[in-house]
Design a protein around this motif. Structure first.
Motif, PDB file in Angstrom:
ATOM      1  N   ALA A 132       0.822  -1.212   0.000  1.00  0.00           N
ATOM      2  CA  ALA A 132       0.000   0.000   0.000  1.00  0.00           C
ATOM      3  C   ALA A 132       0.855   1.259   0.000  1.00  0.00           C
ATOM      4  O   ALA A 132       0.430   2.293   0.467  1.00  0.00           O
ATOM      5  CB  ALA A 132      -0.930  -0.001   1.208  1.00  0.00           C
ATOM      6  N   GLN A 133       2.077   1.162  -0.556  1.00  0.00           N
ATOM      7  CA  GLN A 133       2.970   2.305  -0.497  1.00  0.00           C
ATOM      8  C   GLN A 133       2.642   3.386  -1.519  1.00  0.00           C
ATOM      9  O   GLN A 133       2.889   4.560  -1.273  1.00  0.00           O
ATOM     10  CB  GLN A 133       4.422   1.852  -0.720  1.00  0.00           C
ATOM     11  N   SER A 134       2.077   2.986  -2.673  1.00  0.00           N
ATOM     12  CA  SER A 134       1.854   3.996  -3.711  1.00  0.00           C
ATOM     13  C   SER A 134       0.877   3.506  -4.765  1.00  0.00           C
ATOM     14  O   SER A 134       0.776   2.301  -5.037  1.00  0.00           O
ATOM     15  CB  SER A 134       3.176   4.362  -4.395  1.00  0.00           C
ATOM     16  N   ALA A 135       0.176   4.452  -5.393  1.00  0.00           N
ATOM     17  CA  ALA A 135      -0.678   4.134  -6.537  1.00  0.00           C
ATOM     18  C   ALA A 135       0.163   3.754  -7.741  1.00  0.00           C
ATOM     19  O   ALA A 135      -0.260   2.944  -8.575  1.00  0.00           O
ATOM     20  CB  ALA A 135      -1.565   5.335  -6.866  1.00  0.00           C
ATOM     21  N   THR A 136       1.362   4.335  -7.863  1.00  0.00           N
ATOM     22  CA  THR A 136       2.254   3.989  -8.967  1.00  0.00           C
ATOM     23  C   THR A 136       2.591   2.511  -8.920  1.00  0.00           C
ATOM     24  O   THR A 136       2.548   1.813  -9.941  1.00  0.00           O
ATOM     25  CB  THR A 136       3.560   4.808  -8.877  1.00  0.00           C
ATOM     26  N   GLY A 137       2.931   2.014  -7.729  1.00  0.00           N
ATOM     27  CA  GLY A 137       3.252   0.602  -7.585  1.00  0.00           C
ATOM     28  C   GLY A 137       2.080  -0.302  -7.883  1.00  0.00           C
ATOM     29  O   GLY A 137       2.237  -1.361  -8.504  1.00  0.00           O
ATOM     30  N   ILE A 138       0.877   0.082  -7.464  1.00  0.00           N
ATOM     31  CA  ILE A 138      -0.312  -0.714  -7.758  1.00  0.00           C
ATOM     32  C   ILE A 138      -0.482  -0.877  -9.261  1.00  0.00           C
ATOM     33  O   ILE A 138      -0.845  -1.950  -9.745  1.00  0.00           O
ATOM     34  CB  ILE A 138      -1.561  -0.053  -7.142  1.00  0.00           C
ATOM     35  N   GLY A 139      -0.186   0.182 -10.030  1.00  0.00           N
ATOM     36  CA  GLY A 139      -0.375   0.147 -11.474  1.00  0.00           C
ATOM     37  C   GLY A 139       0.594  -0.732 -12.220  1.00  0.00           C
ATOM     38  O   GLY A 139       0.364  -1.041 -13.400  1.00  0.00           O
ATOM     39  N   ARG A 140       1.689  -1.177 -11.577  1.00  0.00           N
ATOM     40  CA  ARG A 140       2.652  -2.069 -12.236  1.00  0.00           C
ATOM     41  C   ARG A 140       2.889  -3.331 -11.409  1.00  0.00           C
ATOM     42  O   ARG A 140       3.922  -3.995 -11.565  1.00  0.00           O
ATOM     43  CB  ARG A 140       3.969  -1.340 -12.494  1.00  0.00           C
ATOM     44  N   ALA A 141       1.982  -3.679 -10.496  1.00  0.00           N
ATOM     45  CA  ALA A 141       2.113  -4.842  -9.608  1.00  0.00           C
ATOM     46  C   ALA A 141       3.411  -4.771  -8.816  1.00  0.00           C
ATOM     47  O   ALA A 141       4.001  -5.794  -8.489  1.00  0.00           O
ATOM     48  CB  ALA A 141       2.023  -6.149 -10.402  1.00  0.00           C
ATOM     49  N   PHE A 142       3.868  -3.571  -8.523  1.00  0.00           N
ATOM     50  CA  PHE A 142       5.072  -3.302  -7.739  1.00  0.00           C
ATOM     51  C   PHE A 142       6.328  -3.890  -8.370  1.00  0.00           C
ATOM     52  O   PHE A 142       7.333  -4.097  -7.699  1.00  0.00           O
ATOM     53  CB  PHE A 142       4.900  -3.761  -6.297  1.00  0.00           C
ATOM     54  N   ALA A 143       6.284  -4.120  -9.674  1.00  0.00           N
ATOM     55  CA  ALA A 143       7.459  -4.618 -10.385  1.00  0.00           C
ATOM     56  C   ALA A 143       8.485  -3.491 -10.528  1.00  0.00           C
ATOM     57  O   ALA A 143       8.188  -2.445 -11.099  1.00  0.00           O
ATOM     58  CB  ALA A 143       7.067  -5.137 -11.768  1.00  0.00           C
ATOM     59  N   GLY A 144       9.677  -3.705 -10.002  1.00  0.00           N
ATOM     60  CA  GLY A 144      10.738  -2.715 -10.091  1.00  0.00           C
ATOM     61  C   GLY A 144      10.683  -1.616  -9.063  1.00  0.00           C
ATOM     62  O   GLY A 144      11.468  -0.658  -9.134  1.00  0.00           O
ATOM     63  N   ASP A 145       9.812  -1.733  -8.062  1.00  0.00           N
ATOM     64  CA  ASP A 145       9.589  -0.616  -7.145  1.00  0.00           C
ATOM     65  C   ASP A 145      10.778  -0.303  -6.253  1.00  0.00           C
ATOM     66  O   ASP A 145      10.843   0.792  -5.687  1.00  0.00           O
ATOM     67  CB  ASP A 145       8.354  -0.884  -6.274  1.00  0.00           C
ATOM     68  N   ALA A 146      11.727  -1.227  -6.100  1.00  0.00           N
ATOM     69  CA  ALA A 146      12.895  -0.961  -5.260  1.00  0.00           C
ATOM     70  C   ALA A 146      14.004  -0.244  -6.013  1.00  0.00           C
ATOM     71  O   ALA A 146      15.095  -0.060  -5.463  1.00  0.00           O
ATOM     72  CB  ALA A 146      13.438  -2.262  -4.675  1.00  0.00           C
ATOM     73  N   VAL A 147      13.706   0.222  -7.268  1.00  0.00           N
ATOM     74  CA  VAL A 147      14.775   0.889  -8.019  1.00  0.00           C
ATOM     75  C   VAL A 147      14.276   1.936  -9.009  1.00  0.00           C
ATOM     76  O   VAL A 147      15.045   2.797  -9.422  1.00  0.00           O
ATOM     77  CB  VAL A 147      15.640  -0.170  -8.762  1.00  0.00           C
ATOM     78  N   ILE A 148      12.999   1.936  -9.411  1.00  0.00           N
ATOM     79  CA  ILE A 148      12.553   2.846 -10.469  1.00  0.00           C
ATOM     80  C   ILE A 148      12.679   4.300 -10.040  1.00  0.00           C
ATOM     81  O   ILE A 148      13.157   5.157 -10.783  1.00  0.00           O
ATOM     82  CB  ILE A 148      11.104   2.525 -10.900  1.00  0.00           C
ATOM     83  N   ALA A 149      12.207   4.646  -8.851  1.00  0.00           N
ATOM     84  CA  ALA A 149      12.380   5.994  -8.280  1.00  0.00           C
ATOM     85  C   ALA A 149      11.741   7.076  -9.137  1.00  0.00           C
ATOM     86  O   ALA A 149      12.337   8.113  -9.398  1.00  0.00           O
ATOM     87  CB  ALA A 149      13.869   6.287  -8.071  1.00  0.00           C
ATOM     88  N   ASP A 150      10.472   6.848  -9.545  1.00  0.00           N
ATOM     89  CA  ASP A 150       9.780   7.880 -10.316  1.00  0.00           C
ATOM     90  C   ASP A 150       8.992   8.833  -9.438  1.00  0.00           C
ATOM     91  O   ASP A 150       8.449   9.822  -9.926  1.00  0.00           O
ATOM     92  CB  ASP A 150       8.876   7.262 -11.381  1.00  0.00           C
ATOM     93  N   ASN A 151       8.902   8.577  -8.134  1.00  0.00           N
ATOM     94  CA  ASN A 151       8.377   9.551  -7.178  1.00  0.00           C
ATOM     95  C   ASN A 151       8.860   9.161  -5.778  1.00  0.00           C
ATOM     96  O   ASN A 151       9.519   8.124  -5.594  1.00  0.00           O
ATOM     97  CB  ASN A 151       6.845   9.668  -7.258  1.00  0.00           C
ATOM     98  N   ALA A 152       8.533   9.975  -4.786  1.00  0.00           N
ATOM     99  CA  ALA A 152       9.119   9.818  -3.453  1.00  0.00           C
ATOM    100  C   ALA A 152       8.708   8.523  -2.759  1.00  0.00           C
ATOM    101  O   ALA A 152       9.382   8.099  -1.805  1.00  0.00           O
ATOM    102  CB  ALA A 152       8.731  11.012  -2.576  1.00  0.00           C
TER     103      ALA A 152
END
Length: 425
Positions: free
Chosen positions: A32-52
């Motif tokens: 539940a960290q971000s809507a951005t992560g929900i939209g990509r199934a949290f794939a790559g979330d530990a490195v993409i860094a497209d928002n805070a």
């Protein structure tokens, strides 16, 4: 099988389930960290860094920001949980039971989040955030079978667990390739756990409930560390580890439940294909559910674990249950299309493995799950954007055996919807 033996096994099953469902409820992981992560199934979330919000998955990603960045939003979790094909043990063996099929167990929960990253210079950055890592909610109170002193009251009842993670983190850029980060997590947990006793057992032990812990809360302290390695601006990898503490939650009556939370480790990659508007990203996450070797409950006063070994009903004020849980894994892959200066589109898929192994639960069903996700970002300007994400979480039919007392098939599906605003200063 005589009635006395059935009675003793019923009480044993009720005691075990009171522990089992509590452990699983407290340990039910939320992404539940971000809507951005929900939209990509949290794939790559530990490195993409497209928002805070990336600091919640890997504190080292803060080194990739050159402006103060703020993200705030929420996630709505809409669950669809059902039971079917229920059979109960009787002196004549297992027989189908009326009321055992029930499809009004889930509900809707809201999980807000906020993240702030502040670069100090080209080497150091710090950040603060607040979000939730764990939580669940199931309520059988409208079922005359799974609650209200019905035959399955010990297997239903009410489970309502929520947590809040308050984080403070810092990052350091060593050179053009390597960045490192570390953070402190202050975790607040709150929950209600109620498990009933069926007639006539409730009268026998002098209570309508086995466990009735209302609004228990407690605090714990954890930490997280991470690193980012950049091959170049289009290719990078992230690795993070999070230590989760053991939390002791206490209610107004002094009843205590000690909840061990799982550690987590994640590896992510991001690759933007040269001279195209497309990027692929992926994650593998390990969740240490095997930390649930046992669950302790102490100072039980409102409803307690019955014990008939002495030949007469009595109650103990403490109880400890053993478990055979297994570590879990997430495998996620996604794609991002940078359509134009105003619109970014993304999608993703995740396979999420079940934490339950030998011990299964009716009150909080669990199974392997598949995530189908899509999302978009609309950029108002270079420094301001809005994210939307949606996931359909598909569970599977799971055959549950409640200590040889109740056989039932459970299923849990969900829809996750997230909205988030981000701004750079």
């Amino acid at each position: 099988m005589n009635k006395t033996r059935i009675l003793k096994r019923s009480l044993l099953a009720a005691a075990v389930l009171a522990s089992t469902s509590q452990a699983h409820a407290a340990g039910f992981q939320l992404n539940a960290q971000s809507a951005t992560g929900i939209g990509r199934a949290f794939a790559g979330d530990a490195v993409i860094a497209d928002n805070a919000s990336s600091m919640a998955r890997n504190p080292a990603t803060m080194a990739l920001f050159d402006k103060t960045s703020l993200s705030l939003g929420f996630e709505a979790i809409i669950t669809d949980i059902s039971t079917k094909d229920a059979q109960a043990l009787t002196p004549d063996g297992y027989v189908p039971v009326a009321g055992g099929n029930y499809d009004d167990i889930g509900g809707t929960s809201i999980a807000p989040n906020i993240h702030l990253i502040v670069p100090v210079n080209d080497k150091f950055a710090w950040g603060i955030n607040a979000y939730s890592n764990f939580g669940t909610s199931t309520d059988f109170s409208d079922s005359d079978f799974y609650d209200n002193n019905g035959p399955g009251a010990a297997f239903g009842g009410e489970t309502d667990i929520l947590s809040m993670n308050i984080g403070l983190a810092g990052s350091y850029r060593l050179n053009e390739q390597w960045s490192f980060g570390a953070g402190l997590d202050i975790i607040y947990g709150k929950g209600t756990i109620r498990r009933g006793l069926p007639e006539p057992l409730n009268g026998l032990v002098g209570s309508d409930n086995i466990v009735n812990v209302q609004d228990a809360d407690g605090w714990g302290v954890g930490f997280n560390v991470g690193t980012v390695y950049e091959l170049n601006e289009n290719n990078r990898f992230g690795l993070s580890y999070r230590y989760s503490p053991e939390i002791t939650a206490k209610d107004d009556h002094g009843q205590e439940i000690t909840l061990p939370l799982p550690d987590m480790a994640e590896f992510s990659g991001y690759h933007r294909i040269t001279d195209t508007a497309f990027a692929v990203h992926y994650s593998v996450q390990w969740i240490g559910w095997s930390a649930f070797d046992k669950l302790d409950m102490d100072n039980l006063s409102q409803g307690c674990v019955p014990d008939l070994s002495s030949g007469a009903p009595s109650c103990s004020s403490s109880y400890s249950a053993e478990y055979a849980w297994q570590d879990g894994w997430h495998f996620a892959i996604g794609g991002t299309w940078y359509l134009n200066d105003s619109v970014t589109l993304r999608t993703g898929y995740m396979h999420d493995t079940s934490a339950q192994d030998q011990i299964t639960s009716t009150s909080v069903p669990d199974s392997d799950r598949n995530w189908l996700s899509a999302g978009a970002t609309y950029h108002f300007s270079n420094d301001s954007n809005m994210d939307f994400g949606i996931t359909y979480l598909i569970g599977a039919d799971e055959d549950v055996n409640e200590s040889d007392i109740l056989l039932v098939t459970t299923r849990a599906d969900a829809i996750l919807v997230g909205l988030q605003y981000s701004h750079s200063f």
